[in-house]
Design an enzyme around this catalytic site. Structure first.
Site, PDB file in Angstrom:
ATOM      1  CG  ASP A  67      -0.314  -0.584   2.472  1.00  0.00           C
ATOM      2  OD1 ASP A  67       0.924  -0.528   2.597  1.00  0.00           O
ATOM      3  OD2 ASP A  67      -1.051  -1.092   3.325  1.00  0.00           O
ATOM      4  CG  ASN A 136      -9.015  -2.099  11.831  1.00  0.00           C
ATOM      5  OD1 ASN A 136      -8.074  -2.729  11.361  1.00  0.00           O
ATOM      6  ND2 ASN A 136      -9.442  -0.963  11.308  1.00  0.00           N
ATOM      7  CG  HIS A 138      -5.798  -2.615   8.749  1.00  0.00           C
ATOM      8  ND1 HIS A 138      -5.938  -1.311   9.197  1.00  0.00           N
ATOM      9  CD2 HIS A 138      -4.476  -2.884   8.865  1.00  0.00           C
ATOM     10  CE1 HIS A 138      -4.759  -0.837   9.550  1.00  0.00           C
ATOM     11  NE2 HIS A 138      -3.862  -1.776   9.364  1.00  0.00           N
ATOM     12  CD  GLU A 143      -8.778   0.478   7.679  1.00  0.00           C
ATOM     13  OE1 GLU A 143      -8.755  -0.416   8.554  1.00  0.00           O
ATOM     14  OE2 GLU A 143      -8.069   1.494   7.739  1.00  0.00           O
TER      15      GLU A 143
HETATM   16  C1  F6R Z   1       1.476  -1.501   6.130  1.00  0.00           C
HETATM   17  C2  F6R Z   1       0.229  -2.255   6.187  1.00  0.00           C
HETATM   18  C3  F6R Z   1      -0.574  -2.316   7.441  1.00  0.00           C
HETATM   19  C4  F6R Z   1       0.275  -2.664   8.665  1.00  0.00           C
HETATM   20  C5  F6R Z   1      -0.587  -2.731   9.917  1.00  0.00           C
HETATM   21  C6  F6R Z   1       0.245  -2.991  11.160  1.00  0.00           C
HETATM   22  O1  F6R Z   1       2.048  -1.574   4.845  1.00  0.00           O
HETATM   23  O2  F6R Z   1      -0.155  -2.793   5.203  1.00  0.00           O
HETATM   24  O3  F6R Z   1      -1.600  -3.271   7.280  1.00  0.00           O
HETATM   25  O4  F6R Z   1       0.905  -3.896   8.441  1.00  0.00           O
HETATM   26  O5  F6R Z   1      -1.288  -1.530  10.075  1.00  0.00           O
HETATM   27  O6  F6R Z   1       1.088  -1.904  11.392  1.00  0.00           O
HETATM   28  P1  F6R Z   1       2.193  -1.949  12.529  1.00  0.00           P
HETATM   29  O7  F6R Z   1       3.184  -2.966  12.143  1.00  0.00           O
HETATM   30  O8  F6R Z   1       2.789  -0.562  12.534  1.00  0.00           O
HETATM   31  O9  F6R Z   1       1.487  -2.292  13.802  1.00  0.00           O
END
Ligand code: F6R
Length: 237
Positions: A67, A136, A138, A143
């Protein structure tokens, strides 16, 4: 779904690195899917060490990130391109032309999503995809409520996700409201997936993913349907 329970953050990064290294060593031209965020940071550091020791080479690696935020230039410190350059690409021998992220500055975002999807398809299936998980549930920026059939698409970040991302910005109003993300169907086409879940903040959602049913309300729950997923976690489950 295989679950590897480790004692701490460091061992989680080591285990993830071990699986990553296997893929790089066993594929002539590995196609990777990569995540940003705090969870994989240590894994990237360990990969850099292994590159510097001569254990692995990134010359033939192709990498697609999950992303990118909309509206941030590649040199903005909170953009995911910037993250990838700082945390990995500037320190290893990847070719810039072999590393891809959706372009969050594209004028036509819909078209950018279609192009990114096409690029992945034309390159071939992703061999090894690294996922983190949001509180959540994701994956990427898919989401809760995102269709399991989704392809690369534009998303509106939830308030929770924006609050979590606010640490990279001076004020919450500066946090992007939109992102481009690989879709869930795109993610599910990867041949092998690792999901990294680290720390107590993720305990609740990880329990739901592992012990609950498959539902679009918890995007990561779809991973039960994938034939080759390894969850690496330091959370008691
Ligand atoms: C980032 C992504 C998100 C993160 C997720 C966890 O490229 O795709 O899904 O993997 O938000 O983020 P952290 O590791 O910062 O807790």
């Amino acid at each position: 779904m295989r679950i590897i329970k480790v004692q701490n953050k460091e061992l989680l990064a080591k285990k993830a690195t071990e699986l990553f290294v296997n893929v790089i060593k066993n594929n002539e031209s590995p196609i990777l899917g990569l995540a940003t965020g705090s969870t994989p940071e240590r894994m990237y550091e360990l990969l850099i060490e292994k590159y510097k020791n001569g254990e692995i080479c990134f010359a033939n690696v192709l990498a697609f990130n999950l992303d990118e935020c909309v509206g941030l230039a590649p040199n903005h410190p909170a953009s995911y391109r910037y993250y990838m350059q700082q945390k990995l690409y500037n320190h290893v021998n990847t070719e810039k032309t072999n590393t891809f992220l959706p372009n969050g500055l594209a004028i036509d975002l819909e078209q950018e999503c279609n192009m990114y999807e096409q690029q992945i398809k034309q390159t071939g299936n992703i061999d090894f995809l690294v996922l983190g998980i949001g509180e959540n549930g994701h994956i990427g920026f898919n989401e809760p409520g995102t269709s399991f059939n989704s392809r690369t698409h534009i998303v509106t970040m939830t308030e929770n996700t924006r609050e979590v991302n606010a640490r990279f910005f001076e004020k919450i109003d500066d946090v992007p409201t939109k992102a481009l993300t690989m879709g869930i169907a795109t993610i599910m086409e990867a041949k092998e997936i690792i999901l990294l879940a680290q720390g107590e903040r993720k305990a609740d959602i990880l329990h739901k993913v592992i012990h609950g049913g498959i539902t679009e309300d918890i995007p990561a729950s779809i991973l039960h349907k994938h034939p080759n997923v390894t969850v690496i976690t330091d959370i008691a489950i």
